[in-house]
Every structure is written in C-alpha cells, then in structure tokens.
Design an enzyme around this catalytic site. Sequence first.
Site, PDB file in Angstrom:
ATOM      1  N   HIS A  53      -4.064  18.386   7.653  1.00 41.86           N
ATOM      2  CA  HIS A  53      -4.229  18.754   6.253  1.00 41.86           C
ATOM      3  C   HIS A  53      -3.926  20.237   6.048  1.00 41.86           C
ATOM      4  O   HIS A  53      -3.769  21.005   6.993  1.00 41.86           O
ATOM      5  CB  HIS A  53      -5.644  18.421   5.793  1.00 41.86           C
ATOM      6  CG  HIS A  53      -5.890  16.950   5.667  1.00 41.86           C
ATOM      7  ND1 HIS A  53      -7.070  16.423   5.198  1.00 41.86           N
ATOM      8  CD2 HIS A  53      -5.096  15.878   5.939  1.00 41.86           C
ATOM      9  CE1 HIS A  53      -7.006  15.102   5.197  1.00 41.86           C
ATOM     10  NE2 HIS A  53      -5.818  14.753   5.649  1.00 41.86           N
ATOM     11  N   GLU A  55      -5.779  22.730   5.037  1.00 44.59           N
ATOM     12  CA  GLU A  55      -6.752  23.671   5.581  1.00 44.59           C
ATOM     13  C   GLU A  55      -6.520  23.908   7.073  1.00 44.59           C
ATOM     14  O   GLU A  55      -6.625  25.042   7.559  1.00 44.59           O
ATOM     15  CB  GLU A  55      -8.179  23.140   5.365  1.00 44.59           C
ATOM     16  CG  GLU A  55      -8.552  22.957   3.906  1.00 44.59           C
ATOM     17  CD  GLU A  55      -8.288  21.557   3.385  1.00 44.59           C
ATOM     18  OE1 GLU A  55      -9.061  21.082   2.544  1.00 44.59           O
ATOM     19  OE2 GLU A  55      -7.279  20.928   3.816  1.00 44.59           O
ATOM     20  N   CYS A  80     -11.740  17.466   2.446  1.00 47.31           N
ATOM     21  CA  CYS A  80     -12.222  16.116   2.755  1.00 47.31           C
ATOM     22  C   CYS A  80     -13.486  16.199   3.617  1.00 47.31           C
ATOM     23  O   CYS A  80     -13.680  17.142   4.385  1.00 47.31           O
ATOM     24  CB  CYS A  80     -11.145  15.291   3.445  1.00 47.31           C
ATOM     25  SG  CYS A  80     -10.650  15.898   5.065  1.00 47.31           S
ATOM     26  N   ARG A 194      14.031   9.953  -7.444  1.00 48.87           N
ATOM     27  CA  ARG A 194      13.769   8.773  -6.597  1.00 48.87           C
ATOM     28  C   ARG A 194      13.113   9.176  -5.279  1.00 48.87           C
ATOM     29  O   ARG A 194      12.227   8.471  -4.778  1.00 48.87           O
ATOM     30  CB  ARG A 194      15.081   8.035  -6.309  1.00 48.87           C
ATOM     31  CG  ARG A 194      15.703   7.333  -7.504  1.00 48.87           C
ATOM     32  CD  ARG A 194      17.023   6.689  -7.114  1.00 48.87           C
ATOM     33  NE  ARG A 194      17.647   5.982  -8.222  1.00 48.87           N
ATOM     34  CZ  ARG A 194      18.804   5.327  -8.143  1.00 48.87           C
ATOM     35  NH1 ARG A 194      19.474   5.320  -6.986  1.00 48.87           N
ATOM     36  NH2 ARG A 194      19.296   4.709  -9.200  1.00 48.87           N
ATOM     37  N   THR A 206      19.549  -5.834 -14.706  1.00 52.33           N
ATOM     38  CA  THR A 206      20.104  -4.573 -14.225  1.00 52.33           C
ATOM     39  C   THR A 206      20.833  -4.778 -12.908  1.00 52.33           C
ATOM     40  O   THR A 206      21.936  -4.252 -12.694  1.00 52.33           O
ATOM     41  CB  THR A 206      18.984  -3.527 -14.049  1.00 52.33           C
ATOM     42  OG1 THR A 206      18.386  -3.261 -15.321  1.00 52.33           O
ATOM     43  CG2 THR A 206      19.515  -2.233 -13.458  1.00 52.33           C
ATOM     44  N   ASP A 210      24.779  -4.385 -13.019  1.00 50.74           N
ATOM     45  CA  ASP A 210      25.182  -3.070 -12.502  1.00 50.74           C
ATOM     46  C   ASP A 210      25.342  -3.016 -10.988  1.00 50.74           C
ATOM     47  O   ASP A 210      26.008  -2.132 -10.466  1.00 50.74           O
ATOM     48  CB  ASP A 210      24.150  -2.006 -12.900  1.00 50.74           C
ATOM     49  CG  ASP A 210      24.099  -1.769 -14.398  1.00 50.74           C
ATOM     50  OD1 ASP A 210      24.944  -2.317 -15.125  1.00 50.74           O
ATOM     51  OD2 ASP A 210      23.192  -1.040 -14.850  1.00 50.74           O
ATOM     52  N   LEU A 214      19.870   1.595  -5.692  1.00 50.88           N
ATOM     53  CA  LEU A 214      18.467   2.031  -5.837  1.00 50.88           C
ATOM     54  C   LEU A 214      17.960   2.783  -4.613  1.00 50.88           C
ATOM     55  O   LEU A 214      16.853   2.568  -4.141  1.00 50.88           O
ATOM     56  CB  LEU A 214      17.558   0.823  -6.143  1.00 50.88           C
ATOM     57  CG  LEU A 214      17.931  -0.030  -7.367  1.00 50.88           C
ATOM     58  CD1 LEU A 214      16.899  -1.117  -7.583  1.00 50.88           C
ATOM     59  CD2 LEU A 214      18.093   0.828  -8.613  1.00 50.88           C
ATOM     60  N   GLY A 303      15.818  -2.922 -16.885  1.00 52.13           N
ATOM     61  CA  GLY A 303      16.599  -2.692 -18.090  1.00 52.13           C
ATOM     62  C   GLY A 303      15.722  -2.510 -19.323  1.00 52.13           C
ATOM     63  O   GLY A 303      14.515  -2.286 -19.236  1.00 52.13           O
ATOM     64  N   THR A 306      12.542  -4.751 -19.608  1.00 46.82           N
ATOM     65  CA  THR A 306      11.495  -4.351 -18.664  1.00 46.82           C
ATOM     66  C   THR A 306      10.810  -3.075 -19.133  1.00 46.82           C
ATOM     67  O   THR A 306       9.579  -2.967 -19.133  1.00 46.82           O
ATOM     68  CB  THR A 306      12.097  -4.146 -17.266  1.00 46.82           C
ATOM     69  OG1 THR A 306      12.676  -5.374 -16.815  1.00 46.82           O
ATOM     70  CG2 THR A 306      11.042  -3.696 -16.275  1.00 46.82           C
TER      71      THR A 306
END
Length: 364
Positions: A53, A55, A80, A194, A206, A210, A214, A303, A306
């Site tokens: 982490h 810290e 934590c 993304r 989509t 297309d 992705l 699309g 959605t």
Amino acid sequence: MVNNIHEQYMRRCLELAECGLGNVAPNPMVGAVIVHNGKIIGEGYHRKFGEPHAEVNAVNAVEDKDLLRESTLYVSLEPCNHAGKTPPCTNLILEHKIPRVVIAMVDPFEKVSGSGIQKLRANGVDVTVGILEDEAKWLNRRFITFYTKKRPYIILKWAQTLDGFIDIERTADSPIEPNWITNNACRTLVHRWRSEENGILVGNKTVINDNPQLNVRYWHGSNPTRILIDRTLATPNDRAIFDGTQPTVVFTGKNSGSSTRKELFSHIPFLDVVSIDFAKDAEVQMLDYLVQKNIQSIIVEGGSKTLQNLITLGYWDEARIFYGPKLFFKGVKAPSIVGEPIGSEEIDGTRLFYLVNSSATDKQ
C-alpha cells in the site's frame, strides 16, 4: 494557515494516488507523503492490486527511519486496519511510532470504515481527517460507488453528429465497420479511458454492425473485460470480441434459442456466457454478476438503445459525449440525457462534454 499546509501535502498525495489509475482495482487509489520539519522525506502510492500500500511505499522511501518518530504522515485514504493481501497499515504506523497522521477521507470499505482512525487514536496518534475530502472522494469515485451502491461505477460514452445521430441507417449491404464521427485524437483518448476501467459494455447491434475489438490499442495499459448484452446470442461468433485474447462476458436470455447457440461459443477462451432472466430486472442481475467478478467500473460505448436504457433507469454516473463536425441527416438518434455539466473541451474540431449524474440509482 495550518490547513493550507495540510492541503499542500494532501494535494501531493492525490497526485501520487492517481498514478495507480487502471492498475489497483478493486482496491482504491491511495497516495502518501511523510513530512519532517517542513520537508518531504518519503512518498509513495499504491501501484498495483496485491502489492504494498501507499503507506508502506512511503515509509520504505525514508532513508533515516529514526525521523519517522518526529514526522507527519499524509495519506489520501484512511489507513487499512485489516489483513488482506498485505498487513494492516495501522500496524506499520504504530510500529514506527509516527506521531501524527493527516487523512483526506474515511474508507467506506466495511472492513475499515473508521476502525483504522479509531485504532490510531486509541494508541495516542494525533489524527486529522477531512483535508481535501471532496477531491479525494472524486478521485476514488469508482471505489466508493462499488462499496456504497453495490454496483460498478458506470461511465457512458458516445459520439454524435451535429444533427443528433450516432450512426447512419444500416442496410443489408452496409459494410461491417464503424461510421466515424470524431477523429484520431478522440479515438486515442477513448483508448486511454478504456485502460482506466475494468469493463467495457456494448449491445449486440454495435458488435454486429461495427465489429469493434473493444480493447486498448492506441494507449498503454490493460484491456478491460468485454461485456456484451445479447438476449438471443444473435451475434456471429466470428466477431472480433470473440478472438479469445481478453476476458469477455456475454449476457444472454434464458430461452431455447440462446441455449442452443451456446455450443457455438464453447471453444472460445476467456469467454463466459451468462444466462439471465430479461423479464426480471435484467440490469440488476448483470450488475450483481459484475460485482461478484470485482468489476468496479465500466465504460458503456453503445449502442443507442443500451445507453438510453441505462439513462432511463438512472444507472449511470458520468457521461462523456463527443459532438463531431458531421451531418448524417437521418439514421440512429443519439440518446437523450440530462445531467450536471462539469466541463468541456475541443479536440481537433470535435467538442467533448462531460456530465455527472447527481441522482444516480443504487442497485436495488
């Protein structure tokens, strides 16, 4: 004056924390700075899920550990107080006898949620909470939404023409490819987005029209989990999202048609075909599944149906809308949305608007 000094060092914590974007989920982004006599002697951030982490990294960066007994630790999230993949950070603070800790916000995660602060104070540590709290909450909005609303943080993204369309009218002879509305700079930006989210969701039209990949090709970073909504598994299994190169989830209906077609997808690596009941709160079932898979955030790229469905139900937190310098005159209408504007910019002739949803829906 004291708060101004606190804010100065906390801003550095937030800068550091953001370096973990896209790499630490389902953990939060956290940055830490250690100050001794007005000088930063150590700093660090949570770099990757499962690794030390913020810290720990900040303490490790301090050359003379004896100075820690006279220092102040600034951290963008409550330390934590439980053992997960790493030991509790509260133990580390007490072990090195750090006398003062300044925290931006309380951790909403139920295993922490104030217990870290309580433990430090019970052991004599001077704890200040709430420095740049709003900025810290915005930075970790994905993490906070995941644990307080029990669903992923949802970002909507689309591009539309000046006359309000996101696609042309498709015919049987239309090529299977996108009709670009924006430009290369915008596409690079979308690939960066993304890389920052855990999942990317689209509807089956989509993919059929297309054939998007992705993935993250024009930016560095990890590919998100691809998520497809297809009630009847009508999408051809030769589409790019079924190339077996990254985790992919398909939500389909509990009906004989999709059940029969499942065999056509059984050979594809990293693919989960999940049957849900579209007659009973389908969105809740999908969000439940994504939570179980620790998918903390998703970007929805189409699309129109959605996107509009999520808008109508209130299942969205941010919207990022491109207005490209084109006219289609007819075609698929862009979604209709009302949200709070938080910014805009111009990218090579394309306008980009950012909205947030101040009344986003919790998962019921």
